[in-house]
Design a protein around this motif. Structure first.
Motif, mmCIF file in Angstrom:
data_model
loop_
_atom_site.group_PDB
_atom_site.id
_atom_site.type_symbol
_atom_site.label_atom_id
_atom_site.label_comp_id
_atom_site.label_asym_id
_atom_site.label_seq_id
_atom_site.Cartn_x
_atom_site.Cartn_y
_atom_site.Cartn_z
ATOM 1 N N HIS B 233 1.266 -1.361 0.047
ATOM 2 C CA HIS B 233 -0.392 -0.223 -0.329
ATOM 3 C C HIS B 233 0.670 0.791 -0.552
ATOM 4 C CE1 HIS B 233 -2.930 3.079 0.809
ATOM 5 N NE2 HIS B 233 -2.313 3.158 1.567
ATOM 6 N N PHE B 234 1.299 1.076 0.959
ATOM 7 C CA PHE B 234 2.453 2.909 1.097
ATOM 8 C C PHE B 234 3.524 2.257 -0.039
ATOM 9 C CE2 PHE B 234 1.812 2.147 5.870
ATOM 10 C CZ PHE B 234 1.015 3.217 5.498
ATOM 11 N N SER B 235 4.023 1.408 -0.596
ATOM 12 C CA SER B 235 5.038 1.515 -2.362
ATOM 13 C C SER B 235 4.199 2.706 -2.936
ATOM 14 C CB SER B 235 5.042 0.350 -2.529
ATOM 15 O OG SER B 235 5.859 -0.516 -1.655
ATOM 16 N N ASN B 236 2.990 2.135 -3.417
ATOM 17 C CA ASN B 236 1.525 2.942 -4.362
ATOM 18 C C ASN B 236 1.698 4.096 -4.253
ATOM 19 O OD1 ASN B 236 1.893 0.345 -5.935
ATOM 20 N ND2 ASN B 236 -0.129 -0.285 -4.590
ATOM 21 N N GLU B 237 1.415 4.551 -2.459
ATOM 22 C CA GLU B 237 1.426 6.147 -1.987
ATOM 23 C C GLU B 237 2.442 6.883 -2.769
ATOM 24 O OE1 GLU B 237 -1.268 7.358 -0.733
ATOM 25 O OE2 GLU B 237 -2.359 5.333 -1.552
ATOM 26 N N LEU B 238 4.200 5.969 -2.554
ATOM 27 C CA LEU B 238 4.715 6.276 -2.446
ATOM 28 C C LEU B 238 5.224 6.902 -3.508
ATOM 29 C CD1 LEU B 238 7.695 8.149 -1.306
ATOM 30 C CD2 LEU B 238 8.647 5.843 -1.176
ATOM 31 N N MET B 239 5.231 6.141 -4.670
ATOM 32 C CA MET B 239 5.051 6.370 -5.900
ATOM 33 C C MET B 239 4.142 7.837 -6.857
ATOM 34 S SD MET B 239 7.716 3.804 -7.780
ATOM 35 C CE MET B 239 8.596 3.166 -8.349
ATOM 36 N N LYS B 240 3.222 7.355 -6.030
ATOM 37 C CA LYS B 240 1.993 8.509 -6.674
ATOM 38 C C LYS B 240 3.035 9.627 -6.066
ATOM 39 C CE LYS B 240 -1.667 6.418 -5.794
ATOM 40 N NZ LYS B 240 -2.962 6.081 -4.765
ATOM 41 N N VAL B 241 3.416 9.234 -4.897
ATOM 42 C CA VAL B 241 4.069 11.329 -4.264
ATOM 43 C C VAL B 241 5.119 11.623 -5.570
ATOM 44 C CG1 VAL B 241 5.961 12.208 -3.118
ATOM 45 C CG2 VAL B 241 3.746 11.398 -2.095
ATOM 46 N N LEU B 242 6.170 10.288 -5.698
ATOM 47 C CA LEU B 242 7.800 10.571 -7.131
ATOM 48 C C LEU B 242 7.371 10.946 -8.196
ATOM 49 C CD1 LEU B 242 10.339 7.981 -6.515
ATOM 50 C CD2 LEU B 242 9.906 10.228 -5.472
ATOM 51 N N LYS B 243 6.069 10.889 -8.275
ATOM 52 C CA LYS B 243 5.230 11.049 -9.666
ATOM 53 C C LYS B 243 4.519 12.463 -9.458
ATOM 54 C CE LYS B 243 2.635 8.427 -13.647
ATOM 55 N NZ LYS B 243 2.053 8.140 -14.360
ATOM 56 N N ASN B 244 3.891 13.146 -8.619
ATOM 57 C CA ASN B 244 3.265 14.324 -8.409
ATOM 58 C C ASN B 244 4.423 15.140 -8.158
ATOM 59 O OD1 ASN B 244 0.648 13.615 -8.425
ATOM 60 N ND2 ASN B 244 0.325 13.620 -6.017
ATOM 61 N N GLN B 245 5.558 14.498 -7.271
ATOM 62 C CA GLN B 245 6.201 16.047 -7.022
ATOM 63 C C GLN B 245 8.083 16.132 -8.536
ATOM 64 O OE1 GLN B 245 4.227 16.478 -4.762
ATOM 65 N NE2 GLN B 245 6.278 17.681 -3.657
ATOM 66 N N GLY B 246 7.943 15.559 -9.819
ATOM 67 C CA GLY B 246 8.060 15.423 -10.338
ATOM 68 C C GLY B 246 9.134 14.823 -10.877
ATOM 69 N N PHE B 247 9.004 13.289 -10.184
ATOM 70 C CA PHE B 247 10.550 12.928 -10.137
ATOM 71 C C PHE B 247 10.383 11.399 -11.063
ATOM 72 C CE2 PHE B 247 11.691 15.295 -6.666
ATOM 73 C CZ PHE B 247 13.142 15.241 -7.281
ATOM 74 N N LEU B 248 9.055 11.391 -11.585
ATOM 75 C CA LEU B 248 8.479 9.974 -12.879
ATOM 76 C C LEU B 248 8.218 10.486 -13.874
ATOM 77 C CD1 LEU B 248 7.737 7.332 -9.976
ATOM 78 C CD2 LEU B 248 9.920 7.285 -11.419
#
Lengths: 248, 248
Positions: B233-248
């Motif tokens: 669950h937290f892996s998915n959330e963290l991946m979303k964060v990287l995307k939102n913050q412009g790193f993916l």
């Protein structure tokens, strides 16, 4: 030297004397380093201490053959490592659930905190150190040379030895540039000008701009040192490594 | 105290005296901490020093309301930060290429090395610290509370203050468990038994197993503390964060 003064005196050492680091000394440094905080006391990291000339020579290309890597008596490769923990779980009727990105980050954090602790211990014992960020660029090459199994990813590399140079203290941005009070205060154009002024007026960096035939120091970073095309290439490679090593 | 002895004496402090950390003291700690090595001297990190009660209370849920977070006089959130560097580039006719995973890792590494340096500086000045790994679990909540812009991701959190407890030194695996010579030597079943023996025989952990109604200590980790479903669950959330913050 007081600890605070030692931290303030840190320099990266890229030139080492032809003098071995005694095994006992290295162990006392690693022992102290491994007192670093670790997530849930799991210690999900490993440290590969390479001293054999043959293996050092094989590692060097992964670090673009930077002379410090070839010359240092010890190369420490700090790895995120869930392999040991996973093996323990399986041997104890427990089903590990650490084949995911969060667990990779947890292990990478562990590896980096212990790396910095080891570096401070080494400097306290009179040794010089240097970090090599090339580790995340060429992780697969390092995996091959160091025979890292699934669950293990190299995160950073530190060379260790007796300094044979006394470099100047490098500049840092003013403290106000990196510290925010209570919440993040975004930077205005005037903030950016003020924060980077000292760096941009530094003759060392002004020469750097000239030598690279660039107009601004920032262009040396974007066009020469840390280029978008390289970053994208190495991002893809690193993602492949996370997948191969079982973290995605 | 000698630096090595200080490193060996590290304990995580979760209970603090009701005593403020003077601004001047905090600044001297941060100043020394920021001498840590940083990739290409870019300093692609920010430190948010939160002392306002209101903001601390808003941060606490992101750390599952652990008492240390609510009680500490200072909360330091260490962030990977390319926002400042990107703004500088754009203001200097340079096109930043740091919207990718490699750059995120570079900035995360910077943030973690400076975090450990700050912790050692703090301990040298007589303060206690504790890391909170919950930062990567609930990064989005922290982003919202601390108003972190694009290009900034929280990596770890450290509480800071005067210790109001003297916890026992926690155990560590024997050094041979985490150190490999020249290349990685994978663990045999006998290695795993030997390495984890002392931990498994520790009455503290044996109680831990009983209290949780488990058969082995490893099961406490896999079934209670760090569960696969939570990690995913937290892996998915963290991946979303990287995307939102412009790193993916």
């Amino acid at each position: 030297m007081q600890t605070i003064d030692a931290l303030k005196a840190h320099r990266s050492i890229r030139k080492y004397k032809n003098q071995k680091v005694e095994e006992q000394l290295l162990n006392s440094i690693l022992e102290a380093g491994c007192r670093a905080s670790t997530t849930g006391n799991m210690q999900v990291y490993s440290i590969i201490a390479t001293t054999a000339e043959k293996i050092k020579a094989e590692l060097a290309p992964a670090h673009f053959n930077q002379p410090g890597v070839l010359q240092a008596p010890v190369i420490l490769t700090f790895c995120a490592d869930f392999n040991r923990f996973n093996k323990w779980c399986k041997q104890r009727k427990a089903e590990p659930g650490y084949d995911n990105f969060l667990s990779f980050m947890t292990a990478a954090i562990d590896a980096l905190l212990v790396a910095q602790n080891v570096c401070i211990a080494a400097e306290a014992k009179g040794l010089g150190i240097c970090y090599y960020g090339t580790t995340t660029y060429n992780a697969q090459k390092i995996i091959d040379v160091l025979k890292l199994p699934k669950g293990v990813v190299p995160i950073t590399t530190v060379t260790l030895g007796y300094a044979d140079e006394q470099p100047e203290l490098t500049d840092r941005l003013p403290l106000e540039a990196v510290i925010h009070h209570d919440t993040y205060k975004d930077y205005s154009p005037e903030d950016i000008d003020r924060i980077y002024q000292e760096k941009e007026n530094n003759p060392k960096y002004q020469n750097f701009v000239k030598e690279n035939n660039k107009e601004t120091l920032a262009q040396v970073f974007t066009d020469v040192r840390y280029k978008k095309s390289d970053n994208e290439h190495f991002s893809n490679e690193l993602m492949k490594v996370l997948k191969n090593q079982g973290f995605l």
